[in-house]
Design an enzyme around this catalytic site. Structure first.
Site, PDB file in Angstrom:
ATOM      1  N   ASP A 178     -20.096 -11.935  64.649  1.00  0.00           N
ATOM      2  CA  ASP A 178     -21.234 -13.061  65.393  1.00  0.00           C
ATOM      3  C   ASP A 178     -22.278 -12.223  65.911  1.00  0.00           C
ATOM      4  O   ASP A 178     -23.442 -12.795  65.914  1.00  0.00           O
ATOM      5  CB  ASP A 178     -20.294 -13.607  66.263  1.00  0.00           C
ATOM      6  CG  ASP A 178     -19.310 -14.462  65.825  1.00  0.00           C
ATOM      7  OD1 ASP A 178     -18.876 -14.167  64.682  1.00  0.00           O
ATOM      8  OD2 ASP A 178     -18.683 -15.708  66.449  1.00  0.00           O
TER       9      ASP A 178
ATOM     10  N   GLU B 119      -7.173  -9.454  69.837  1.00  0.00           N
ATOM     11  CA  GLU B 119      -8.429  -9.944  68.817  1.00  0.00           C
ATOM     12  C   GLU B 119      -8.921  -8.754  68.338  1.00  0.00           C
ATOM     13  O   GLU B 119      -9.297  -8.551  67.179  1.00  0.00           O
ATOM     14  CB  GLU B 119      -9.092 -10.735  69.558  1.00  0.00           C
ATOM     15  CG  GLU B 119     -10.318 -11.297  68.772  1.00  0.00           C
ATOM     16  CD  GLU B 119     -11.359 -12.273  69.447  1.00  0.00           C
ATOM     17  OE1 GLU B 119     -12.097 -13.089  68.697  1.00  0.00           O
ATOM     18  OE2 GLU B 119     -11.007 -12.591  70.586  1.00  0.00           O
TER      19      GLU B 119
END
Length: 431
Positions: free
Chosen positions: A174, A404
């Protein structure tokens, strides 16, 4: 190792396997797996594909169900969205009301790196239940072909050989520094909003507001133009040749052809995929910078390479897009890259001025990316590089658990905790 050390290692591995399985079960919402509760309460495209690899190791039917539910949200034009909003949630922004798609399954209007074909090929080849695996691949095959043809038709209508991405979220990476210049040219959204991600994760580990302002402008742009692919292709203020998407798509397309051959599937559309594979192979060197000896992404609107070293460039080895000489160069660079931080491989080279070891895609280590890069180097005979990636990723899991992503300097777990694709890659690759 001594006998005692072997026993300890075996016990630690057994505990990690148990924890990884428990993580997937805890994140299961009945047919699809959320990446982690709260922060990501829906079904993400490439997360689900990677997560299926983990399910496969202890529940094969559930692994195939993960893929089936993902394709339940496929658009009529073939696109598989990057998020499927199967049920409502107040913990995530922007939700389905902001995206505005009117499909049967509420979704976003962009996709994500199409790793699902490569996952399905792996699941078929390693299946304990071959009958089930063959049945599932055959039932999903036409939808899989539709998905790849969508990429080629909608995202490379001029047949350049290099598909374009319309949003940093589509890359899966992102806030990569590779997008900085291209994103800077996107206007900021002109309405107020409240981010939900910062209620779950320290802001130092997440994208900046200035990036979110532009992310949301693009979402509005797609909705304003009613997702019309021709208008968006011609007018989108953000158009990037993402070498990560291009590599994963290319590898997946070759895997589709292999699946078709293995299962004896005759489909005229496979000829189109074969032609597009050849086009990409003839075009990929336009992303190679001879001076830096590296593959970069490209800002299509300015026709300039995004000259920052990110791990996406290494995925050309995974796709077998780098030639023999380039692969040798990339292996040497990978060795140096891996020595530049305590753990490897950082998503942005630690010597880059924009490197931030804890901020999402500007430095942290992501296990699924390192798995793909390791697969590529292993296939090319660079076992030492592949082993270094694998051993460091195992050390991260031993140290911090299933986060993550990870800080390459300290090994600290960052972002979401009890994370599905980290647990899945651990089951599939590390344990």
């Amino acid at each position: 190792m001594t006998t005692n050390a072997n026993q300890v290692h075996a016990l630690e591995t057994a505990a990690l396997i148990k924890k990884a399985q428990e993580t997937l079960v805890a994140n299961d919402l009945g047919g699809y797996t959320v990446p982690t509760h709260g922060l990501y309460p829906f079904q993400w495209n490439w997360d689900s594909a990677i997560t299926a690899l983990g399910w496969k190791h202890f529940d094969e039917p559930r692994a195939w169900q993960e893929i089936e539910v993902l394709f339940d949200g496929q658009w009529d034009n073939g696109m598989v969205p990057h998020i499927l909003f199967h049920q409502d949630s107040t913990t995530y922004f922007p939700g389905p009301d902001i995206w505005g798609s009117d499909k049967r399954v509420k979704s976003t209007s962009i996709s994500q790196p199409p790793v699902v074909a490569t996952v399905m090929k792996d699941m078929l080849e390693t299946a304990d239940n071959k009958v089930l695996a063959v049945e599932k691949v055959k039932s999903l095959f036409s939808s899989l072909v539709d998905y790849h043809l969508w990429w080629y038709k909608e995202r490379d209508p001029l047949k350049t050989g290099l598909v374009v991405s319309y949003h940093p979220w589509e890359s899966g990476m992102d806030n990569s520094p590779a997008w900085d210049e291209a994103l800077h040219d996107v206007p900021c959204v002109d309405w107020e909003y409240e981010r939900r991600d910062l209620g779950h994760v320290n802001s130092a580990q997440r994208p900046h507001k200035s990036e979110y302002d532009r992310f949301l402008f693009l979402v509005d742009f797609f909705k304003k133009h009613k997702f019309d692919s021709e208008i968006i292709f011609n007018e989108c203020p953000y158009k990037v040749n993402d070498v990560g998407i291009i590599s994963i798509l290319h590898r997946g397309s070759k895997d589709i052809l292999a699946l078709g051959e293995t299962l004896g599937i005759e489909d005229a559309r496979l000829n189109v995929i074969a032609q597009r594979i050849a086009l990409t192979e003839s075009a990929i060197n336009t992303l190679w910078c001879p001076d830096a000896e590296y593959f970069y992404c490209r800002n299509v609107l300015t026709d300039t390479l995004c000259k920052v070293r990110t791990s996406a460039g290494m995925l050309t080895v995974f796709a077998n897009l780098a030639d023999e000489k380039q692969t040798d160069i990339l292996n040497s660079k990978a060795k140096q890259w891996n020595e530049a931080s305590k753990f490897c491989m950082a998503s942005t080279h630690p010597e880059e001025s924009r490197y931030e070891p804890q901020r999402y895609w500007r430095g942290p280590i992501w296990l699924h990316i390192n798995w793909m890069i390791a697969l590529g180097f292993e296939a090319e005979g660079f076992q030492e590089t592949a082993d270094k990636l694998r051993n460091d990723c195992r050390a991260l899991v031993d140290l911090s658990g299933y986060y993550e992503y990870f800080n390459p300097e300290t090994g600290e777990g960052c972002g979401g905790k009890d994370f599905s694709w980290t647990a899945a890659i651990a089951l599939h690759w590390l344990l």
